[in-house]
Design a protein around this motif. Sequence first.
Motif: not given
Length: 542
Positions: A33-35, A282-284, A479-480, A486-488
């Motif tokens: 959902d790009i801002h 794990l954080a993801t 969620v994506p 989180c990955i970045f």
Amino acid sequence: MTDSTNDPSTDVPQPIDTDFEIGQHNVTPFGFDIHNPVFGISSIAIIVFVIATLMLQGPATEFFSWLRDFLTSSFDWFFLSAANVFVLFSLFLVLSPMGKIRLGGKEARPDYGYLGWFAMLFAAGMGIGLMFFGVSEPMSHFASSMGGTTVEAGARTDWAPLGAAVGDTIAARDLGMAATIFHWGLHPWSIYAIVALSLAFFTFNNGLPLTLRSAFYPLLGERVWGWPGHVIDTLAVFSTLFGLATSLGFGTEQALAGFNFLFGWGTGNIAKVVLISVITALATISVIRGLDGGVKILSEINIGLALLLLLFVIVVGPTAIIFDTIVSGGIAYAREIIPLSNPFGRDDTNFMQGWTAFYWAWWISWSPFVGMFIARVSRGRTVREFLTCVILIPMLASVVWMGAFGGAAVSQVMADAAAPVIGVAQELKLFVMLEQLPFASITSLLGIVLVLVFFVTSSDSGSLVIDTITAGGKIDAPVPQRVFWCIFEGVVAATLLLVGGSSALTALQAMAVSTGFPFTIVLLAMCVSLYIGMRRYVKAMT
């Protein structure tokens, strides 16, 4: 967005259609959902940074080292002065009629009880830092405050305002604790509190989106939905991401050092990448579960494990010395806080620049993340209750923690000038200190687990915050999108660790300072905007 129809603060106009005024949200095939343009600018800039840094590792390492030294040496006075402003402004708000304002309106009640609230404050605000510096910082200041007597390799020896007499180990211990508490007490938590209060007030009491630009509505008006607001939010994303990367880097270095200390697993680049990948995964998972199902549960687990380790050190370690260190260190902090806070005319440049200026820049770079997270979980508190609890409770917890772990380590050195804790690297000091106590293998493993869980809570809560900023204040973005950030965070932390090599921590610190510097200006303007907004609110209510 909250309903503000009955809000008495008519001096702060309400946007009719926030999504439209900030920018259209376009759901892409990937579920984002790009801002625009905050999401696009932030993500592209970070991708370019990672690629360029990996391709130019040699020049990047030299640049990071130069950048950190330049900013802390040239603008130390600025960082110290700004931090003093945040403390004094917080005190003013507590004592003023504005302290009676309830976040969310008169009928609002807290969403979380005190235990859960404190757990999330503590875990998000300083978890990894307390684990990394709990032993190493009191030890460093203890060494440097002994009138030039060096008891640890590489210790700083020009700490003029607090210099103890040569050989006066008790005074050196107390002064070392005063300096440590100074870096983990009123100043950092006042920084967090101002950002959190601004976001909570303009969101819950004025119906504005939960994003940094909202805090500047009294100053910028409708322009917050245009490019001035885009710039503020983009700076907040950069600041949050690199502040988090610094903490995750510290956590990785300490966890790997602990694993190597206990099991001989190694601390090379492959080990760093593997550990960051596992923790990011794990954080993801925690991010996917959401605030109540992930962050809150992990935060409460953190508090339980931290209390268990703290009580063990106090009971099994030199109990009387630890309590004496906590009390006398707290008294020394109260006595020395003014000379320590003085930004001008000091001779202790190493301490002022190498420690304090870096710390304040680091806390400021963390402030969008911690501030927004605290704001999300603090609805229903009065301003006075909010500021008192957010500043004093974590500060007192830090005093006890540093007094226990630092006091135990310093007592080992005072008993034996050749104690093992003296000659080891910062990331190993906790484990070497615990090795001198019973059940060392168990407590060291518990320490590693704490570092890792703090790692996860910082990463997942940071992802939720960045996601909220780039989604224009929406707290229910797809969620994506949360997983992307989180990955970045893990990728940036790994990049800085790999490129930094033997100076990995310098690279991490450089990015925290570089993003903290411009955001300090933003925070000072935020104080003015918050005062204007609260004054109008109180006037409208009377």
